[in-house]
Design an enzyme around this catalytic site. Sequence first.
Site, PDB file in Angstrom:
ATOM      1  N   GLU A 116      -5.484  -4.756  10.654  1.00  0.00           N
ATOM      2  CA  GLU A 116      -4.457  -3.744  10.853  1.00  0.00           C
ATOM      3  C   GLU A 116      -4.757  -2.963  12.123  1.00  0.00           C
ATOM      4  O   GLU A 116      -5.552  -2.010  12.101  1.00  0.00           O
ATOM      5  CB  GLU A 116      -4.445  -2.772   9.673  1.00  0.00           C
ATOM      6  CG  GLU A 116      -4.159  -3.424   8.347  1.00  0.00           C
ATOM      7  CD  GLU A 116      -3.572  -2.433   7.352  1.00  0.00           C
ATOM      8  OE1 GLU A 116      -2.466  -2.669   6.869  1.00  0.00           O
ATOM      9  OE2 GLU A 116      -4.210  -1.398   7.093  1.00  0.00           O
ATOM     10  N   SER A 169       3.292  -1.955  10.449  1.00  0.00           N
ATOM     11  CA  SER A 169       4.742  -2.005  10.689  1.00  0.00           C
ATOM     12  C   SER A 169       5.369  -3.367  10.393  1.00  0.00           C
ATOM     13  O   SER A 169       6.264  -3.815  11.100  1.00  0.00           O
ATOM     14  CB  SER A 169       5.061  -1.559  12.118  1.00  0.00           C
ATOM     15  OG  SER A 169       4.662  -0.210  12.308  1.00  0.00           O
ATOM     16  N   GLY A 225       2.309   2.465  10.737  1.00  0.00           N
ATOM     17  CA  GLY A 225       3.261   3.555  10.550  1.00  0.00           C
ATOM     18  C   GLY A 225       3.950   3.997  11.831  1.00  0.00           C
ATOM     19  O   GLY A 225       4.617   5.025  11.864  1.00  0.00           O
ATOM     20  N   HIS A 227      -9.540   1.281   4.674  1.00  0.00           N
ATOM     21  CA  HIS A 227      -8.279   1.440   5.416  1.00  0.00           C
ATOM     22  C   HIS A 227      -8.517   2.391   6.596  1.00  0.00           C
ATOM     23  O   HIS A 227      -9.303   3.338   6.486  1.00  0.00           O
ATOM     24  CB  HIS A 227      -7.197   2.000   4.486  1.00  0.00           C
ATOM     25  CG  HIS A 227      -5.842   1.967   5.107  1.00  0.00           C
ATOM     26  ND1 HIS A 227      -5.423   2.925   5.996  1.00  0.00           N
ATOM     27  CD2 HIS A 227      -4.829   1.078   4.999  1.00  0.00           C
ATOM     28  CE1 HIS A 227      -4.196   2.623   6.401  1.00  0.00           C
ATOM     29  NE2 HIS A 227      -3.814   1.510   5.817  1.00  0.00           N
ATOM     30  N   LYS A 243       0.179   4.265  -0.342  1.00  0.00           N
ATOM     31  CA  LYS A 243      -0.461   5.468   0.218  1.00  0.00           C
ATOM     32  C   LYS A 243      -0.248   6.668  -0.725  1.00  0.00           C
ATOM     33  O   LYS A 243      -0.281   6.490  -1.937  1.00  0.00           O
ATOM     34  CB  LYS A 243       0.067   5.721   1.630  1.00  0.00           C
ATOM     35  CG  LYS A 243      -0.080   4.461   2.501  1.00  0.00           C
ATOM     36  CD  LYS A 243       0.083   4.703   3.962  1.00  0.00           C
ATOM     37  CE  LYS A 243      -0.087   3.375   4.703  1.00  0.00           C
ATOM     38  NZ  LYS A 243      -0.086   3.500   6.136  1.00  0.00           N
ATOM     39  N   ASN A 267       0.878  -1.177   0.000  1.00  0.00           N
ATOM     40  CA  ASN A 267       0.000   0.000   0.000  1.00  0.00           C
ATOM     41  C   ASN A 267       0.912   1.224   0.000  1.00  0.00           C
ATOM     42  O   ASN A 267       1.485   1.566   1.021  1.00  0.00           O
ATOM     43  CB  ASN A 267      -0.882  -0.047   1.260  1.00  0.00           C
ATOM     44  CG  ASN A 267      -1.679   1.227   1.465  1.00  0.00           C
ATOM     45  OD1 ASN A 267      -1.758   2.065   0.563  1.00  0.00           O
ATOM     46  ND2 ASN A 267      -2.267   1.378   2.639  1.00  0.00           N
ATOM     47  N   GLU A 277      -6.908   4.776   7.688  1.00  0.00           N
ATOM     48  CA  GLU A 277      -6.683   6.206   7.385  1.00  0.00           C
ATOM     49  C   GLU A 277      -7.909   6.803   6.693  1.00  0.00           C
ATOM     50  O   GLU A 277      -8.215   7.979   6.884  1.00  0.00           O
ATOM     51  CB  GLU A 277      -5.404   6.362   6.546  1.00  0.00           C
ATOM     52  CG  GLU A 277      -4.162   6.148   7.403  1.00  0.00           C
ATOM     53  CD  GLU A 277      -2.952   5.589   6.673  1.00  0.00           C
ATOM     54  OE1 GLU A 277      -2.930   5.606   5.429  1.00  0.00           O
ATOM     55  OE2 GLU A 277      -2.027   5.119   7.368  1.00  0.00           O
TER      56      GLU A 277
HETATM   57  P1  PGA Z   1       2.736   0.388   7.707  1.00  0.00           P
HETATM   58  O1  PGA Z   1       1.290   0.574   7.033  1.00  0.00           O
HETATM   59  O2  PGA Z   1       3.293  -0.909   7.158  1.00  0.00           O
HETATM   60  O3  PGA Z   1       3.513   1.589   7.282  1.00  0.00           O
HETATM   61  O4  PGA Z   1       2.521   0.315   9.170  1.00  0.00           O
HETATM   62  C1  PGA Z   1       0.421  -0.503   6.815  1.00  0.00           C
HETATM   63  C2  PGA Z   1      -0.860  -0.012   6.195  1.00  0.00           C
HETATM   64  O5  PGA Z   1      -1.300   1.095   6.548  1.00  0.00           O
HETATM   65  O6  PGA Z   1      -1.478  -0.695   5.349  1.00  0.00           O
END
Ligand code: PGA
Length: 252
Positions: free
Chosen positions: A168, A214, A174, A96, A11, A9, A98
Amino acid sequence: MRRPLVAGNWKMYKSAAEAGTLARAIASLLSRDCETVEVVLCPPFTSLQAVREALAGSPIALGAQNMHWESEGAFTGEISPQMILTTGCSYIILGHSERRQYFAETDEQVNRKLKAALRAGLSPIVCVGETLEQREAGQIETVVLGQVRAALQGVSEPELLKMALAYEPVWAIGTGRTATPAQAEEVHGLIRSSLRQHYGEGVAGALRIQYGGSVKPENAAELFTQQNIDGGLIGGAALKADSFAAIVRAAC
Ligand code: PGA
């Protein structure tokens, strides 16, 4: 046996030119091994075309990160499932955290998007996960299973087999703070039991549940070998070809 699914992903990162370069590097690093893993790259909309070209001849699939549920209409700034299909995408990330957190996306909207994506023939990856506050308040099961139930409302069993879920935990996205394999496996197990209860073993045994939050080359193998974890949804570590390729190899 469920085939692991590892998706990057990206982003809101990478221009079209940068995305093409990254996709080519990933495709070349993964050209020889790992047929056992399904790999997907999900760049921003503006880079889909460049990544599609970069992936020509590679088994790596293309995905987008969001869509509207309508096929067309006066929805400024939105993109429909059919438009996404024309860019060569076969996957779509939906719900997601976010999107839920910063764009107020609700369970009901995620459900509408899921049904529209399935109708259009896309393979959706639906994200669920609890916040740190909810975890600390002992609400993991209520929140995560509630999100799963709401997202899947009215989706038929054959359709369920075309999608994947991604667990997640919001506190792990992140932040560099990964769920331990045991913490992740516990929630994946809860999700799978709930699927078994509602849809039976056929769906529960086949539906892939990715872990995200992460994931890095250093922790991927231990996460991916858990019984109920079927690959990962990778954010930060998907933006570098060597770390993403190492994560994919950890799922082989
Ligand atoms: P990250 O993000 O691996 O940077 O923690 C995962 C995601 O948001 O799908």
